[in-house]
Design a protein around this motif. Structure first.
Motif, short mmCIF file in Angstrom:
data_model
loop_
_atom_site.label_atom_id
_atom_site.label_comp_id
_atom_site.label_asym_id
_atom_site.label_seq_id
_atom_site.Cartn_x
_atom_site.Cartn_y
_atom_site.Cartn_z
N SER A 109 59.78 121.91 119.36
CA SER A 109 60.12 122.19 117.96
C SER A 109 61.10 123.36 117.88
O SER A 109 62.06 123.33 117.09
CB SER A 109 58.85 122.52 117.17
OG SER A 109 59.16 122.88 115.84
N ILE A 110 60.87 124.39 118.70
CA ILE A 110 61.79 125.54 118.74
C ILE A 110 63.17 125.08 119.21
O ILE A 110 64.20 125.48 118.67
CB ILE A 110 61.24 126.63 119.67
CG1 ILE A 110 59.96 127.24 119.09
CG2 ILE A 110 62.28 127.73 119.90
CD1 ILE A 110 59.25 128.19 120.01
N ARG A 111 63.17 124.23 120.23
CA ARG A 111 64.43 123.73 120.76
C ARG A 111 65.20 122.94 119.70
O ARG A 111 66.43 123.07 119.57
CB ARG A 111 64.17 122.84 121.97
CG ARG A 111 65.39 122.57 122.83
CD ARG A 111 65.07 121.62 123.96
NE ARG A 111 66.16 121.52 124.90
CZ ARG A 111 67.30 120.88 124.66
NH1 ARG A 111 67.49 120.28 123.49
NH2 ARG A 111 68.26 120.83 125.57
N GLU A 112 64.48 122.13 118.95
CA GLU A 112 65.10 121.34 117.89
C GLU A 112 65.66 122.25 116.79
O GLU A 112 66.71 121.96 116.21
CB GLU A 112 64.09 120.35 117.32
CG GLU A 112 63.75 119.22 118.28
CD GLU A 112 62.65 118.32 117.74
OE1 GLU A 112 62.12 118.64 116.65
OE2 GLU A 112 62.32 117.32 118.41
N VAL A 117 70.28 124.93 114.05
CA VAL A 117 71.09 126.10 113.70
C VAL A 117 72.53 125.91 114.18
O VAL A 117 73.49 126.14 113.43
CB VAL A 117 70.49 127.38 114.32
CG1 VAL A 117 71.44 128.56 114.13
CG2 VAL A 117 69.14 127.70 113.68
N VAL A 118 72.67 125.48 115.43
CA VAL A 118 74.01 125.27 116.00
C VAL A 118 74.77 124.20 115.21
O VAL A 118 75.93 124.38 114.84
CB VAL A 118 73.91 124.86 117.48
CG1 VAL A 118 75.29 124.45 118.02
CG2 VAL A 118 73.35 126.01 118.31
N GLN A 219 73.28 132.33 121.69
CA GLN A 219 71.86 132.68 121.77
C GLN A 219 70.98 131.44 121.63
O GLN A 219 69.98 131.28 122.33
CB GLN A 219 71.50 133.68 120.67
CG GLN A 219 71.98 135.10 120.92
CD GLN A 219 71.22 135.75 122.07
OE1 GLN A 219 71.70 135.81 123.19
NE2 GLN A 219 70.04 136.23 121.79
N MET A 220 71.37 130.55 120.71
CA MET A 220 70.61 129.32 120.52
C MET A 220 70.66 128.45 121.77
O MET A 220 69.65 127.87 122.18
CB MET A 220 71.16 128.53 119.32
CG MET A 220 71.00 129.20 117.96
SD MET A 220 69.27 129.48 117.47
CE MET A 220 69.13 131.25 117.81
N SER A 226 65.97 128.26 127.92
CA SER A 226 64.67 128.90 128.16
C SER A 226 63.53 127.95 127.80
O SER A 226 62.52 127.89 128.51
CB SER A 226 64.55 130.18 127.33
OG SER A 226 65.50 131.14 127.74
N CYS A 227 63.70 127.21 126.73
CA CYS A 227 62.68 126.24 126.32
C CYS A 227 62.51 125.15 127.39
O CYS A 227 61.38 124.76 127.72
CB CYS A 227 63.05 125.60 124.98
SG CYS A 227 62.81 126.68 123.55
N ASP A 228 63.63 124.69 127.93
CA ASP A 228 63.56 123.66 128.98
C ASP A 228 62.83 124.19 130.21
O ASP A 228 62.02 123.49 130.82
CB ASP A 228 64.97 123.21 129.36
CG ASP A 228 65.64 122.40 128.27
OD1 ASP A 228 64.91 121.84 127.42
OD2 ASP A 228 66.88 122.32 128.25
N LEU A 229 63.11 125.45 130.57
CA LEU A 229 62.44 126.06 131.72
C LEU A 229 60.95 126.24 131.45
O LEU A 229 60.11 126.00 132.33
CB LEU A 229 63.08 127.41 132.05
CG LEU A 229 64.52 127.36 132.57
CD1 LEU A 229 65.08 128.77 132.74
CD2 LEU A 229 64.58 126.62 133.91
N LEU A 230 60.63 126.66 130.23
CA LEU A 230 59.22 126.83 129.86
C LEU A 230 58.47 125.50 129.94
O LEU A 230 57.34 125.44 130.43
CB LEU A 230 59.11 127.40 128.45
CG LEU A 230 59.33 128.91 128.30
CD1 LEU A 230 59.36 129.29 126.82
CD2 LEU A 230 58.24 129.69 129.01
#
Length: 240
Positions: A109-112, A117-118, A219-220, A226-230
């Motif tokens: 959800s954060i990634r989306e 935003v982008v 940043q996005m 970072s989300c993918d790594l998490l």
């Protein structure tokens, strides 16, 4: 799974072939640990000696970790709530699969949201550019002057298309109009330098705003990585 069990059995057999730990070096009486294991396994199963001692040492290790967690609190005491807080992560393992799915869902959800935003920044800029109509029957500024200024700042290795010269001329006329209207809005019988500076202030900040938009996009994109790594780490570690 079968090969893993077989491998573990071989390791256990190898361990059993070695001398068992002297009971005086064990943190708990061997009989106590053995009886606790027996109470929780099927009747008739043989408990290898190495299992008894490994369980004994493992329990001692658990105590060390739990106490270490409580000891990390900035207080001169340890209480029941600290104990509960320290053992809670071990209890959470019972629902680790559910936690994994929930975490993955939230991270996605954060990634989306980062994508949103982008896309919003890019879409707004493109929409505005497409909606602009830099046309007009009358050119507000001398055509030759605008052309020469473009060449001065552009360089000699690029061709200036006709619509660029005309469009910039029309747009600059609009900018002069906006700034003039802003200065005219003040309830004074004069126009001074401070009014002019205030009127152009938003336009002077455009470059900074564009840089900030680029920084936000970067940043996005970084957050998406970072989300993918998490997600990869959660998939790898959150397993029971």
């Amino acid at each position: 799974m079968d090969s893993k069990i077989e491998q573990n059995n071989k390791l256990m057999e190898e361990s059993d072939s070695t001398e068992m730990v002297e009971e005086s070096k064990l943190p708990f009486p061997r009989a106590t640990i053995t009886n606790l294991i027996r109470d929780n396994i099927s009747s008739g199963k043989q408990i290898k000696g190495s299992v008894k001692d490994e369980m004994n040492l493992w329990v001692d290790g658990l105590i060390k970790k739990i106490v270490g967690k409580m000891n990390s609190q900035p207080y001169t005491f340890v209480n029941y709530q600290m104990l509960c807080d320290s053992v809670a992560p071990y209890e959470d393992l019972q629902e680790i699969n559910k936690q994994r799915e929930e975490l993955l869902k939230k991270i996605e959800s954060i990634r989306e949201e980062c994508d949103s935003v982008v896309n919003s920044i890019n879409a707004d800029s493109k929409a505005k550019a497409l909606s602009l109509k830099l046309e007009g029957d009358k050119l507000p500024l001398p055509k030759a002057t605008i052309t020469n200024k473009i060449r001065t700042y552009l360089g000699n290795d690029k061709t200036i298309k006709g619509p660029v010269k005309r469009g910039l001329n029309v747009w600059l006329g609009r900018m002069i109009k906006r700034v003039s209207n802003k200065m005219d809005s003040y309830p004074y019988p004069y126009i001074d330098r401070s009014m002019f500076k205030e009127a152009i202030e938003p336009y002077e900040a455009v470059s900074e705003i564009e840089l900030e938009k680029e920084r936000i996009i970067q940043q996005m994109e970084s957050m998406k990585i970072s989300c993918d790594l998490l997600k990869m780490e959660i998939e790898r570690k959150f397993k029971l």
